[in-house]
Design a protein around this motif. Structure first.
Motif, PDB file in Angstrom:
ATOM      1  N   MET A 285      20.241 -15.310 -25.683  1.00  0.00           N
ATOM      2  CA  MET A 285      19.836 -16.527 -26.361  1.00  0.00           C
ATOM      3  C   MET A 285      21.035 -17.427 -26.645  1.00  0.00           C
ATOM      4  O   MET A 285      20.916 -18.653 -26.632  1.00  0.00           O
ATOM      5  N   SER A 286      22.197 -16.842 -26.893  1.00  0.00           N
ATOM      6  CA  SER A 286      23.360 -17.675 -27.198  1.00  0.00           C
ATOM      7  C   SER A 286      23.711 -18.571 -26.023  1.00  0.00           C
ATOM      8  O   SER A 286      24.120 -19.727 -26.208  1.00  0.00           O
ATOM      9  N   VAL A 287      23.561 -18.066 -24.816  1.00  0.00           N
ATOM     10  CA  VAL A 287      23.850 -18.876 -23.629  1.00  0.00           C
ATOM     11  C   VAL A 287      22.786 -19.965 -23.470  1.00  0.00           C
ATOM     12  O   VAL A 287      23.100 -21.114 -23.149  1.00  0.00           O
ATOM     13  N   LEU A 288      21.516 -19.623 -23.707  1.00  0.00           N
ATOM     14  CA  LEU A 288      20.466 -20.639 -23.641  1.00  0.00           C
ATOM     15  C   LEU A 288      20.731 -21.763 -24.646  1.00  0.00           C
ATOM     16  O   LEU A 288      20.531 -22.946 -24.337  1.00  0.00           O
ATOM     17  N   GLU A 289      21.161 -21.402 -25.843  1.00  0.00           N
ATOM     18  CA  GLU A 289      21.457 -22.423 -26.844  1.00  0.00           C
ATOM     19  C   GLU A 289      22.623 -23.298 -26.405  1.00  0.00           C
ATOM     20  O   GLU A 289      22.615 -24.524 -26.603  1.00  0.00           O
ATOM     21  N   ALA A 290      23.639 -22.684 -25.786  1.00  0.00           N
ATOM     22  CA  ALA A 290      24.760 -23.473 -25.279  1.00  0.00           C
ATOM     23  C   ALA A 290      24.287 -24.448 -24.204  1.00  0.00           C
ATOM     24  O   ALA A 290      24.664 -25.628 -24.205  1.00  0.00           O
ATOM     25  N   LEU A 291      23.459 -23.974 -23.277  1.00  0.00           N
ATOM     26  CA  LEU A 291      22.941 -24.837 -22.223  1.00  0.00           C
ATOM     27  C   LEU A 291      22.140 -25.997 -22.813  1.00  0.00           C
ATOM     28  O   LEU A 291      22.256 -27.143 -22.361  1.00  0.00           O
ATOM     29  N   SER A 292      21.326 -25.703 -23.837  1.00  0.00           N
ATOM     30  CA  SER A 292      20.466 -26.743 -24.408  1.00  0.00           C
ATOM     31  C   SER A 292      21.268 -27.870 -25.047  1.00  0.00           C
ATOM     32  O   SER A 292      20.822 -29.017 -25.093  1.00  0.00           O
ATOM     33  N   VAL A 293      22.457 -27.536 -25.549  1.00  0.00           N
ATOM     34  CA  VAL A 293      23.321 -28.537 -26.171  1.00  0.00           C
ATOM     35  C   VAL A 293      24.170 -29.259 -25.124  1.00  0.00           C
ATOM     36  O   VAL A 293      24.721 -30.329 -25.387  1.00  0.00           O
ATOM     37  N   GLY A 294      24.251 -28.682 -23.910  1.00  0.00           N
ATOM     38  CA  GLY A 294      25.050 -29.282 -22.851  1.00  0.00           C
ATOM     39  C   GLY A 294      26.455 -28.742 -22.769  1.00  0.00           C
ATOM     40  O   GLY A 294      27.364 -29.445 -22.317  1.00  0.00           O
ATOM     41  N   VAL A 295      26.648 -27.477 -23.185  1.00  0.00           N
ATOM     42  CA  VAL A 295      27.969 -26.852 -23.109  1.00  0.00           C
ATOM     43  C   VAL A 295      28.025 -25.973 -21.863  1.00  0.00           C
ATOM     44  O   VAL A 295      27.232 -25.032 -21.736  1.00  0.00           O
ATOM     45  N   PRO A 296      28.925 -26.238 -20.914  1.00  0.00           N
ATOM     46  CA  PRO A 296      29.067 -25.348 -19.755  1.00  0.00           C
ATOM     47  C   PRO A 296      29.387 -23.925 -20.213  1.00  0.00           C
ATOM     48  O   PRO A 296      30.148 -23.732 -21.174  1.00  0.00           O
ATOM     49  N   SER A 297      28.818 -22.949 -19.515  1.00  0.00           N
ATOM     50  CA  SER A 297      28.952 -21.562 -19.956  1.00  0.00           C
ATOM     51  C   SER A 297      29.554 -20.687 -18.868  1.00  0.00           C
ATOM     52  O   SER A 297      29.277 -20.875 -17.680  1.00  0.00           O
ATOM     53  N   VAL A 298      30.354 -19.726 -19.303  1.00  0.00           N
ATOM     54  CA  VAL A 298      30.939 -18.725 -18.414  1.00  0.00           C
ATOM     55  C   VAL A 298      30.305 -17.381 -18.744  1.00  0.00           C
ATOM     56  O   VAL A 298      30.360 -16.931 -19.892  1.00  0.00           O
ATOM     57  N   VAL A 299      29.703 -16.755 -17.731  1.00  0.00           N
ATOM     58  CA  VAL A 299      29.071 -15.444 -17.898  1.00  0.00           C
ATOM     59  C   VAL A 299      29.506 -14.554 -16.739  1.00  0.00           C
ATOM     60  O   VAL A 299      30.066 -15.026 -15.750  1.00  0.00           O
ATOM     61  N   THR A 300      29.219 -13.256 -16.851  1.00  0.00           N
ATOM     62  CA  THR A 300      29.519 -12.344 -15.750  1.00  0.00           C
ATOM     63  C   THR A 300      28.306 -12.206 -14.841  1.00  0.00           C
ATOM     64  O   THR A 300      27.189 -12.565 -15.201  1.00  0.00           O
ATOM     65  N   LEU A 333      37.568 -26.875 -17.832  1.00  0.00           N
ATOM     66  CA  LEU A 333      38.286 -27.769 -18.735  1.00  0.00           C
ATOM     67  C   LEU A 333      38.716 -29.063 -18.035  1.00  0.00           C
ATOM     68  O   LEU A 333      39.159 -30.002 -18.702  1.00  0.00           O
ATOM     69  N   ASP A 334      38.581 -29.115 -16.713  1.00  0.00           N
ATOM     70  CA  ASP A 334      38.770 -30.386 -16.030  1.00  0.00           C
ATOM     71  C   ASP A 334      37.693 -31.354 -16.520  1.00  0.00           C
ATOM     72  O   ASP A 334      36.499 -31.020 -16.486  1.00  0.00           O
ATOM     73  N   PRO A 335      38.062 -32.525 -17.012  1.00  0.00           N
ATOM     74  CA  PRO A 335      37.065 -33.414 -17.619  1.00  0.00           C
ATOM     75  C   PRO A 335      35.889 -33.761 -16.706  1.00  0.00           C
ATOM     76  O   PRO A 335      34.739 -33.794 -17.155  1.00  0.00           O
ATOM     77  N   THR A 336      36.158 -33.998 -15.430  1.00  0.00           N
ATOM     78  CA  THR A 336      35.066 -34.337 -14.512  1.00  0.00           C
ATOM     79  C   THR A 336      34.144 -33.144 -14.319  1.00  0.00           C
ATOM     80  O   THR A 336      32.902 -33.275 -14.350  1.00  0.00           O
ATOM     81  N   GLU A 337      34.719 -31.968 -14.118  1.00  0.00           N
ATOM     82  CA  GLU A 337      33.919 -30.747 -13.958  1.00  0.00           C
ATOM     83  C   GLU A 337      33.118 -30.463 -15.220  1.00  0.00           C
ATOM     84  O   GLU A 337      31.946 -30.065 -15.165  1.00  0.00           O
ATOM     85  N   ASN A 338      33.740 -30.672 -16.367  1.00  0.00           N
ATOM     86  CA  ASN A 338      33.069 -30.366 -17.625  1.00  0.00           C
ATOM     87  C   ASN A 338      31.871 -31.282 -17.835  1.00  0.00           C
ATOM     88  O   ASN A 338      30.787 -30.834 -18.231  1.00  0.00           O
ATOM     89  N   ALA A 339      32.042 -32.558 -17.557  1.00  0.00           N
ATOM     90  CA  ALA A 339      30.942 -33.501 -17.743  1.00  0.00           C
ATOM     91  C   ALA A 339      29.781 -33.186 -16.803  1.00  0.00           C
ATOM     92  O   ALA A 339      28.612 -33.209 -17.207  1.00  0.00           O
ATOM     93  N   ALA A 340      30.097 -32.885 -15.532  1.00  0.00           N
ATOM     94  CA  ALA A 340      29.032 -32.584 -14.571  1.00  0.00           C
ATOM     95  C   ALA A 340      28.314 -31.291 -14.939  1.00  0.00           C
ATOM     96  O   ALA A 340      27.074 -31.220 -14.894  1.00  0.00           O
ATOM     97  N   ALA A 341      29.075 -30.252 -15.313  1.00  0.00           N
ATOM     98  CA  ALA A 341      28.453 -28.979 -15.676  1.00  0.00           C
ATOM     99  C   ALA A 341      27.644 -29.102 -16.952  1.00  0.00           C
ATOM    100  O   ALA A 341      26.579 -28.489 -17.094  1.00  0.00           O
TER     101      ALA A 341
END
Length: 371
Positions: A285-300, A333-341
């Motif tokens: 659920m923590s990853v789903l919440e991050a996605l819903s806010v628009g935060v790119p996520s790193v998972v295994t 952390l690249d600004p362009t990558e972060n915005a797109a993700a």
């Protein structure tokens, strides 16, 4: 429709994690559609007077008693057990977030005895196990419940295979239901020093120490980066603090402990990247919440959301370990990558994991059980 959601434990620290969040999200969604949804659980850590609702959902919380030194499995409440029959009879559908414990098993058995429509959701908590207690509970109750329920909800094919193995054959009434998350306000454009967030239970399987070990490589490229390790302790807090001290990174890390639901969202809106380095994570659920806010996520790769995140470009899926986590964070952390993700993360949450989509699957399951 009157729906009773039963889950093991609710506490101010959210110690039981994802299953409680799922139960609350479903109950709030049902109530928004005009149904009567309630929560039943043990409670622990609340000041008097105890709450009679949680996030707007009517709740019956019974003080937890620890009968055995077995973590959540050793907790129960004689008052809850005595009330289980009455509570399930008052519901049209009983939805139990099932674990091998002395709360959800008795409630589910009470529903089965009362002939109430019974829906089980296991969240990856019921899988093949060689532990003696698991074998005993499986023989006494778990197999009977899995076979007797009107529906058993699973998250991933791997979880379904595990449930089939527990019952010793193809599980009747199995239906896939993904976790959903309510729509959230989008985070503002990231500003200031890079802020990398871990927000989950501090448990060995979730590998919070890998998050700490990824920091030096990130700091080599971004010396001003800030790291947050948030969540209730389940045995790894001392290791996390010790590793931060060994690396001499005390000034770069904040370890605030357990956060409330609103505090988690506040932290997510400040984050550049969310990281959950855990292995064999069913559907966090923590990853789903991050996605819903628009935060790119790193998972295994063993995370149940890994393929969705990778396919959507909503973050990165990597092998377990600090080195790969660090490289993934650096790329985001690249600004362009972060915005797109970040934009992809919002779309993924809205298109695939919205509460509307989840309830659209769940309500027909309830209606079939009622028939």
């Amino acid at each position: 429709m009157r729906v009773l959601h039963a889950v093991t434990l609710h506490s101010p620290s959210h110690a039981f994690g994802g299953p409680v969040r799922v139960a609350l999200n479903l109950a709030k969604g049902l109530r928004g559609l005009g149904h009567e949804a309630r929560l039943l659980a043990l409670g622990e850590g609340f000041p008097d007077p105890w709450p009679t609702s949680v996030e707007g959902v009517p709740a019956k919380l019974f003080p937890a008693r620890r009968l055995l030194p077995l973590g959540f499995s050793g907790m129960t409440s004689p008052a809850l057990l005595a009330s289980a029959g009455r509570l399930v009879r008052d519901a049209d559908v009983v939805h139990v977030h099932l674990a091998r414990d002395l709360v959800t098993l008795p409630v589910a058995l009470a529903a089965l005895r009362a002939g109430k429509p019974l829906v089980l959701q296991t969240h990856g908590m019921v899988d093949p196990s060689e532990k003696l207690l698991a074998k005993v509970l499986d023989a006494v109750a778990v197999r009977r419940l899995l076979r007797g329920a009107d529906a058993v909800l699973y998250l991933t094919p791997h979880e379904r295979e595990g449930l089939d193995a527990v019952v010793g054959g193809a599980l009747p009434g199995a239906v896939r239901l993904v976790n959903g998350t309510p729509a959230q306000e989008e985070r503002p454009a990231p500003a200031g020093p890079p802020r990398i967030l871990y927000s989950a239970r501090l448990q060995a399987r979730k590998r919070p120490v890998d998050f700490v070990d990824a920091a030096p490589a990130i700091l080599a490229a971004h010396p001003d980066a800030e790291f947050v390790v948030a969540g209730p302790d389940e045995g790894e807090l001392a290791a996390v603090r010790a590793r931060i001290a060994e690396l001499g990174l005390g000034g770069c890390f904040t370890v605030p402990g357990a956060l409330s639901a609103s505090e988690v969202l506040t932290e997510l809106r400040r984050a550049h990247v969310y990281v959950l380095p855990s292995v064999d994570e069913p559907f966090p659920m923590s990853v789903l919440e991050a996605l819903s806010v628009g935060v790119p996520s790193v998972v295994t790769h063993s995370n149940g959301l890994a393929r969705d995140i990778a396919a959507a470009g909503a973050g990165r899926a990597v092998p377990p370990g600090a080195a790969d986590v660090a490289q993934a964070v650096l790329s985001l952390l690249d600004p362009t990558e972060n915005a797109a993700a970040g934009a992809s993360a919002r779309r993924l949450a809205a298109d695939s994991f919205s509460m509307e989509a989840v309830l659209g699957t769940l309500l027909p399951i309830y209606e079939k059980a009622l028939r």
